[in-house]
Design an enzyme around this catalytic site. Sequence first.
Site, mmCIF file in Angstrom:
data_model
loop_
_atom_site.group_PDB
_atom_site.id
_atom_site.type_symbol
_atom_site.label_atom_id
_atom_site.label_comp_id
_atom_site.label_asym_id
_atom_site.label_seq_id
_atom_site.Cartn_x
_atom_site.Cartn_y
_atom_site.Cartn_z
ATOM 1 N N GLN A 78 0.836 -1.197 0.000
ATOM 2 C CA GLN A 78 0.000 0.000 0.000
ATOM 3 C C GLN A 78 0.875 1.252 0.000
ATOM 4 O O GLN A 78 1.075 1.888 1.029
ATOM 5 C CB GLN A 78 -0.909 -0.015 1.240
ATOM 6 C CG GLN A 78 -1.901 1.097 1.291
ATOM 7 C CD GLN A 78 -3.074 0.868 0.382
ATOM 8 O OE1 GLN A 78 -3.608 -0.224 0.314
ATOM 9 N NE2 GLN A 78 -3.474 1.896 -0.321
ATOM 10 N N PHE A 79 1.427 1.613 -1.174
ATOM 11 C CA PHE A 79 2.313 2.769 -1.256
ATOM 12 C C PHE A 79 1.607 4.070 -0.880
ATOM 13 O O PHE A 79 2.235 5.020 -0.434
ATOM 14 C CB PHE A 79 2.964 2.878 -2.642
ATOM 15 C CG PHE A 79 2.079 3.467 -3.699
ATOM 16 C CD1 PHE A 79 2.131 4.833 -3.963
ATOM 17 C CD2 PHE A 79 1.217 2.675 -4.434
ATOM 18 C CE1 PHE A 79 1.322 5.391 -4.938
ATOM 19 C CE2 PHE A 79 0.407 3.215 -5.415
ATOM 20 C CZ PHE A 79 0.459 4.578 -5.668
ATOM 21 N N THR A 80 0.283 4.100 -0.996
ATOM 22 C CA THR A 80 -0.443 5.337 -0.701
ATOM 23 C C THR A 80 -0.465 5.681 0.788
ATOM 24 O O THR A 80 -0.901 6.768 1.155
ATOM 25 C CB THR A 80 -1.886 5.277 -1.244
ATOM 26 O OG1 THR A 80 -2.574 4.198 -0.623
ATOM 27 C CG2 THR A 80 -1.890 5.123 -2.758
#
Length: 149
Positions: A78-80
């Site tokens: 989950q890079f966000t």
Amino acid sequence: MRAVVQRVKSSSVSVKGEVISKIDKGLMVLLGVEVNDDERDLDYIIKKVIKLRIFDDEDGVMNKSLLDYGLEILVVSQFTLYGDARKGNRPSYVRSAKFNDGILLYNKFIEELEKLNIKVSHGEYGANMDVELINDGPVTILLDSNKEF
């Protein structure tokens, strides 16, 4: 490194309409890797995730960990989690690790959990995924290896 840890009754991840991972009762972990993360960040998050006492004991008090019950973990990249929306309306992701760096720590996270004999399922790093879960409680915990929260 950041993690959103959710106590779930079940959770699954699909890519292109096909379920690639599924767990029953346990933890669903959204894992974000920051540009400067290293093994220390990884160790901190792993220890916190597996030792979080967020499962009910015999008296109905959240006093037991995943390890106490031998439950499963579903890990999803989950890079966000490093999206910064303080300025303007379009989040900046400059703090998120680049793909090649992030995938190394993501895979290491999974490997280290498996070494601890924890049943681990996972998403596909960098893919567009559909994540389904039944949040138990709901219980959601935020972790950050820099202790920003």
